[in-house]
Design a protein around this motif. Structure first.
Motif, short mmCIF file in Angstrom:
data_model
loop_
_atom_site.label_atom_id
_atom_site.label_comp_id
_atom_site.label_asym_id
_atom_site.label_seq_id
_atom_site.Cartn_x
_atom_site.Cartn_y
_atom_site.Cartn_z
N GLY A 225 0.81 -1.21 0.00
CA GLY A 225 0.00 0.00 0.00
C GLY A 225 0.84 1.26 0.00
N TYR A 226 0.26 2.33 0.54
CA TYR A 226 0.87 3.67 0.44
C TYR A 226 1.87 3.98 1.55
CZ TYR A 226 -2.79 4.66 -2.98
OH TYR A 226 -3.61 4.63 -4.09
N LYS A 227 1.93 3.19 2.61
CA LYS A 227 2.86 3.47 3.71
C LYS A 227 4.30 3.31 3.21
CE LYS A 227 -0.28 1.98 7.38
NZ LYS A 227 -0.51 1.02 8.48
N GLY A 228 5.08 4.37 3.42
CA GLY A 228 6.48 4.34 3.00
C GLY A 228 6.72 4.83 1.59
N THR A 229 5.68 5.04 0.81
CA THR A 229 5.89 5.54 -0.56
C THR A 229 6.14 7.05 -0.50
OG1 THR A 229 3.52 5.87 -0.89
CG2 THR A 229 4.44 3.74 -1.53
N LYS A 230 6.64 7.59 -1.61
CA LYS A 230 6.99 9.01 -1.64
C LYS A 230 6.21 9.73 -2.75
CE LYS A 230 11.09 8.27 -4.54
NZ LYS A 230 12.55 8.47 -4.62
N ILE A 231 6.16 11.03 -2.58
CA ILE A 231 5.59 11.89 -3.62
C ILE A 231 6.69 12.10 -4.65
CG2 ILE A 231 4.48 14.10 -4.11
CD1 ILE A 231 2.87 12.27 -2.22
N HIS A 232 6.56 11.45 -5.80
CA HIS A 232 7.67 11.42 -6.76
C HIS A 232 7.64 12.56 -7.78
CE1 HIS A 232 4.70 9.74 -9.54
NE2 HIS A 232 4.39 8.83 -8.60
N VAL A 246 5.00 0.02 -6.47
CA VAL A 246 5.89 -1.00 -7.02
C VAL A 246 7.32 -0.48 -7.09
CG1 VAL A 246 6.34 -2.50 -8.99
CG2 VAL A 246 3.98 -2.01 -8.32
N PHE A 247 7.57 0.60 -7.90
CA PHE A 247 8.93 1.12 -8.10
C PHE A 247 9.18 2.42 -7.32
CE2 PHE A 247 7.81 -1.14 -12.06
CZ PHE A 247 8.74 -2.17 -11.98
N ASN A 248 8.15 3.04 -6.85
CA ASN A 248 8.27 4.25 -6.03
C ASN A 248 8.92 5.41 -6.77
OD1 ASN A 248 7.62 5.59 -3.68
ND2 ASN A 248 9.39 4.86 -2.51
N ASN A 249 8.80 5.43 -8.10
CA ASN A 249 9.35 6.54 -8.88
C ASN A 249 8.39 7.06 -9.96
OD1 ASN A 249 9.37 4.40 -10.65
ND2 ASN A 249 11.60 4.36 -10.91
#
Length: 349
Positions: A225-232, A246-249
């Motif tokens: 889910g969204y925990k730990g993901t960043k605003i890319h 998935v890739f967080n980019n």
């Protein structure tokens, strides 16, 4: 002897008259006899003939008056009746106009009479004295100053009203938002320096499948889910994009719903800051952004009918402005600072 009797019988006329008067006086003793007096003719005063111009003029005026009085009065001639004219619509129109004008004049007179009858409050003598002696002469001397000050007061009053109406318009929403069924709170950290919360309201009745997918990704119900993901990606003054699980980019994404569903309810518009939408929500083999979302910094009407709007920010618009001020790198629009979603909490509205 015969001659003596005749002489006795014949009496003079004067004696006969005296005897008659004496007999009448005996019959009417109340009346007093007045001896006959001879009437003395009155002497007429003779006026001297006029000699001056004023006396001549007065004499002429008196003679003219006597002549005028002696003249017979002129006989009044009977007026002949007016000739009957033919009826014409113009005459009728003129008559109607005259009648209407008369009625208006009568109404005006009645109105003026009513106004006069009303009791008018008299101005106190002190105020009247101050106005007549001091204020009115001063206004006449400085009429430019008086007119400019009055115009300034009216201008300030108009500006005050305009500001008041603008404030009311800003307070009241220009449109009605859909009903919020779920709330998700994102705790966001900017480069370990500042942090804040973004409270998102979701429209579960209008976009049920999109909201269900977003809630499952927020709670990690499916293991990711969204925990730990960043605003890319950040577009200054436009929007931010995040949610690549998935890739967080920004090059990947994964949906939390296994069933195939298409984009739903494209009628909702991007009309206010903090609008929440989904990027390419299609759970099929071609879709690679089934978990990415965006939040607008202002109006984004260019996306109307293209992307799905399923929520908005309820609290945290000031913190959203701070994210929008972060500097970006070149054309890739990658933020210089690390912006991470540390936690996501779901609750029912």
């Amino acid at each position: 002897m015969a001659k003596k009797k005749e002489t006795k019988e014949k009496k003079p006329a004067q004696e006969v008259n005296k005897e008659k008067k004496a007999s009448e006086a005996k019959k009417s003793p109340e009346k007093k006899t007045v001896p006959d007096q001879k009437k003395v003719p009155e002497k007429k005063e003779t006026k001297p003939s006029p000699t001056g111009p004023d006396e001549v003029r007065q004499r002429k005026q008196s003679e003219n008056k006597q002549e005028n009085s002696s003249k017979p009065a002129p006989v009044a001639r009977e007026k002949s009746p007016p000739a009957q004219t033919k009826w014409s619509p113009r005459q009728e129109r003129k008559q109607k106009q005259a009648k209407a004008a008369k009625q208006r004049e009568q109404k005006r007179e009645r109105r003026q009479e009513r106004i006069k009858e009303k009791k008018v409050k008299k101005v106190p003598p002190a105020v009247n004295h101050f106005w007549v002696t001091y204020l009115r002469p001063w206004c006449r001397r400085h009429y430019i100053l008086v007119t400019s000050s009055i115009a300034l007061v009216f201008l300030l009053f108009a500006l005050f009203l305009a500001k008041d109406t603008m404030d009311k318009q800003q307070q009241q929403p220009r449109f009605r938002h859909p009903t919020v069924t779920d709330k998700v709170t994102f705790h966001v950290n900017i480069n370990n320096e500042t942090s804040g919360d973004l409270v998102l309201g979701l429209y579960g009745k209008d976009c049920p499948l999109t909201v269900e997918n977003f809630v499952k990704l927020s709670t990690h119900e499916v293991g990711y889910g969204y925990k730990g993901t960043k605003i890319h990606t950040v577009f200054p003054g436009h929007m931010l994009i995040g949610g690549d699980v998935v890739f967080n980019n920004g090059t990947g994404g994964r949906s939390a719903i296994t069933e195939n569903f298409e984009e739903e309810n494209l009628k909702l518009r991007h009309l206010s800051p903090g609008t929440l939408g989904m990027v390419g929500l299609k759970n099929n083999n071609d879709s690679s952004r089934s978990s990415q979302f965006y939040i607008t910094f202002g109006e984004a009407t260019g996306f109307d009918g293209i992307a799905v709007v399923f929520g908005r920010i309820l609290e945290g618009l000031e913190f959203l402005k701070k994210i929008g001020k972060v500097e970006v790198v070149g054309k890739s629009m990658r933020p210089n600072k690390l912006i991470v979603i540390e936690d996501a909490i779901h609750e029912k509205a």
